[in-house]
Design a protein around this motif. Sequence first.
Motif, mmCIF file in Angstrom:
data_model
loop_
_atom_site.group_PDB
_atom_site.id
_atom_site.type_symbol
_atom_site.label_atom_id
_atom_site.label_comp_id
_atom_site.label_asym_id
_atom_site.label_seq_id
_atom_site.Cartn_x
_atom_site.Cartn_y
_atom_site.Cartn_z
ATOM 1 N N VAL A 14 0.857 -1.182 0.000
ATOM 2 C CA VAL A 14 0.000 0.000 0.000
ATOM 3 C C VAL A 14 0.895 1.235 0.000
ATOM 4 C CG1 VAL A 14 -1.765 1.244 1.318
ATOM 5 C CG2 VAL A 14 -1.802 -1.246 1.254
ATOM 6 N N ASP A 15 0.477 2.279 -0.739
ATOM 7 C CA ASP A 15 1.325 3.477 -0.790
ATOM 8 C C ASP A 15 1.478 4.087 0.606
ATOM 9 O OD1 ASP A 15 -0.345 5.922 -0.331
ATOM 10 O OD2 ASP A 15 -1.416 5.238 -2.107
ATOM 11 N N PRO A 16 2.580 4.791 0.836
ATOM 12 C CA PRO A 16 2.893 5.310 2.176
ATOM 13 C C PRO A 16 1.808 6.226 2.757
ATOM 14 C CG PRO A 16 4.816 5.451 0.758
ATOM 15 C CD PRO A 16 3.679 5.020 -0.108
ATOM 16 N N GLN A 17 1.176 7.019 1.920
ATOM 17 C CA GLN A 17 0.120 7.912 2.414
ATOM 18 C C GLN A 17 -1.069 7.110 2.952
ATOM 19 O OE1 GLN A 17 -1.090 10.679 -0.632
ATOM 20 N NE2 GLN A 17 -1.107 12.356 0.820
ATOM 21 N N LEU A 22 -4.241 4.463 7.346
ATOM 22 C CA LEU A 22 -4.704 3.237 8.002
ATOM 23 C C LEU A 22 -4.167 3.137 9.431
ATOM 24 C CD1 LEU A 22 -4.430 0.753 5.018
ATOM 25 C CD2 LEU A 22 -6.543 1.550 6.123
ATOM 26 N N ALA A 23 -2.930 3.557 9.634
ATOM 27 C CA ALA A 23 -2.376 3.580 10.997
ATOM 28 C C ALA A 23 -3.180 4.540 11.870
ATOM 29 C CB ALA A 23 -0.906 3.975 10.969
ATOM 30 N N ALA A 24 -3.601 5.660 11.301
ATOM 31 C CA ALA A 24 -4.432 6.612 12.048
ATOM 32 C C ALA A 24 -5.777 5.992 12.396
ATOM 33 C CB ALA A 24 -4.616 7.899 11.249
ATOM 34 N N VAL A 25 -6.389 5.262 11.464
ATOM 35 C CA VAL A 25 -7.665 4.587 11.759
ATOM 36 C C VAL A 25 -7.478 3.638 12.938
ATOM 37 C CG1 VAL A 25 -9.344 2.889 10.904
ATOM 38 C CG2 VAL A 25 -8.597 4.752 9.396
ATOM 39 N N ARG A 26 -6.406 2.877 12.910
ATOM 40 C CA ARG A 26 -6.187 1.841 13.922
ATOM 41 C C ARG A 26 -5.798 2.391 15.287
ATOM 42 N NH1 ARG A 26 -3.448 -1.381 9.202
ATOM 43 N NH2 ARG A 26 -5.373 -2.207 8.305
ATOM 44 N N ARG A 27 -5.189 3.554 15.324
ATOM 45 C CA ARG A 27 -4.745 4.072 16.627
ATOM 46 C C ARG A 27 -5.921 4.370 17.557
ATOM 47 N NH1 ARG A 27 -2.315 9.657 14.435
ATOM 48 N NH2 ARG A 27 -4.272 10.765 14.138
ATOM 49 N N SER A 58 -18.931 5.919 9.923
ATOM 50 C CA SER A 58 -18.130 4.833 9.361
ATOM 51 C C SER A 58 -16.642 5.130 9.425
ATOM 52 C CB SER A 58 -18.531 4.597 7.901
ATOM 53 O OG SER A 58 -18.066 5.668 7.097
ATOM 54 N N LEU A 59 -15.864 4.065 9.458
ATOM 55 C CA LEU A 59 -14.404 4.150 9.357
ATOM 56 C C LEU A 59 -13.986 3.289 8.170
ATOM 57 C CD1 LEU A 59 -13.501 3.773 13.117
ATOM 58 C CD2 LEU A 59 -13.494 5.865 11.765
ATOM 59 N N VAL A 60 -13.167 3.846 7.297
ATOM 60 C CA VAL A 60 -12.735 3.121 6.105
ATOM 61 C C VAL A 60 -11.418 2.428 6.416
ATOM 62 C CG1 VAL A 60 -12.117 3.305 3.665
ATOM 63 C CG2 VAL A 60 -13.924 4.774 4.617
ATOM 64 N N GLU A 61 -11.470 1.112 6.455
ATOM 65 C CA GLU A 61 -10.301 0.274 6.716
ATOM 66 C C GLU A 61 -9.675 -0.113 5.378
ATOM 67 O OE1 GLU A 61 -8.044 -1.456 8.109
ATOM 68 O OE2 GLU A 61 -8.365 -1.185 10.222
ATOM 69 N N GLN A 62 -8.675 -0.983 5.419
ATOM 70 C CA GLN A 62 -7.974 -1.350 4.188
ATOM 71 C C GLN A 62 -8.852 -2.114 3.213
ATOM 72 O OE1 GLN A 62 -4.787 -3.391 6.133
ATOM 73 N NE2 GLN A 62 -5.544 -5.402 5.565
ATOM 74 N N ASP A 63 -9.766 -2.936 3.699
ATOM 75 C CA ASP A 63 -10.577 -3.746 2.789
ATOM 76 C C ASP A 63 -12.063 -3.737 3.119
ATOM 77 O OD1 ASP A 63 -10.362 -5.089 5.163
ATOM 78 O OD2 ASP A 63 -9.834 -7.025 4.294
ATOM 79 N N ARG A 64 -12.475 -2.833 4.009
ATOM 80 C CA ARG A 64 -13.877 -2.784 4.406
ATOM 81 C C ARG A 64 -14.199 -1.431 5.025
ATOM 82 N NH1 ARG A 64 -14.081 -5.696 10.252
ATOM 83 N NH2 ARG A 64 -12.009 -5.071 10.909
#
Length: 188
Positions: A14-17, A22-27, A58-64
């Motif tokens: 996945v591109d760095p941005q 995604l790291a921000a979503v997970r934190r 909603s939160l947009v994750e990597q695949d859902r």
Amino acid sequence: MTVESQAYEYLDNVDPQEQARLAAVRRYRLVDQPVEDAYDRIAFVAGAIFDTPIATVSLVEQDRVWLAACQGLTGVRQLGKEPGLCASVIAQDDVYVINNAAVDPRTLEHPLVRGELGLRFYAAAPIRTHDGYRLGTVNVIDSRPREASARQLKALEHLAALVSDELELRLMVVRSAVAEQRMRETVN
């Protein structure tokens, strides 16, 4: 290989941005968690402002897309990311509006438009963190076409900002709990 290492292996492609987003979503540790009252109330207010039968946070994750709150759809907690309305919203800073999805070229073939839901109206504001990441949306959905007023759209932006504020409070609590646990481990 652990689930966590599989997730990081996936992120290598996945591109760095997007990795940073995604790291921000997970934190915030909200994905895969029970509905919390604060987000449920925000979804309720969004639906009430627009008088729509469906409203979500909603939160947009990597695949859902994870529904942190959902008014009007029973038993739905996640959706596929593609083809994604929420994923389209987080690609921009402005409120995203579809007045009549049956004739809008962006949504003509979308499964929520063509399927049983019969989506016709959709408005969403991106949830932006204080450090600039777009994590998801506060959105409203109806099965009939409609126009939204400028005041309604501004209210939707404010609700998305409230979600962001609530996420920051959540993060402070999570970090405090981790610090307390570390302190207890050090003392023992």
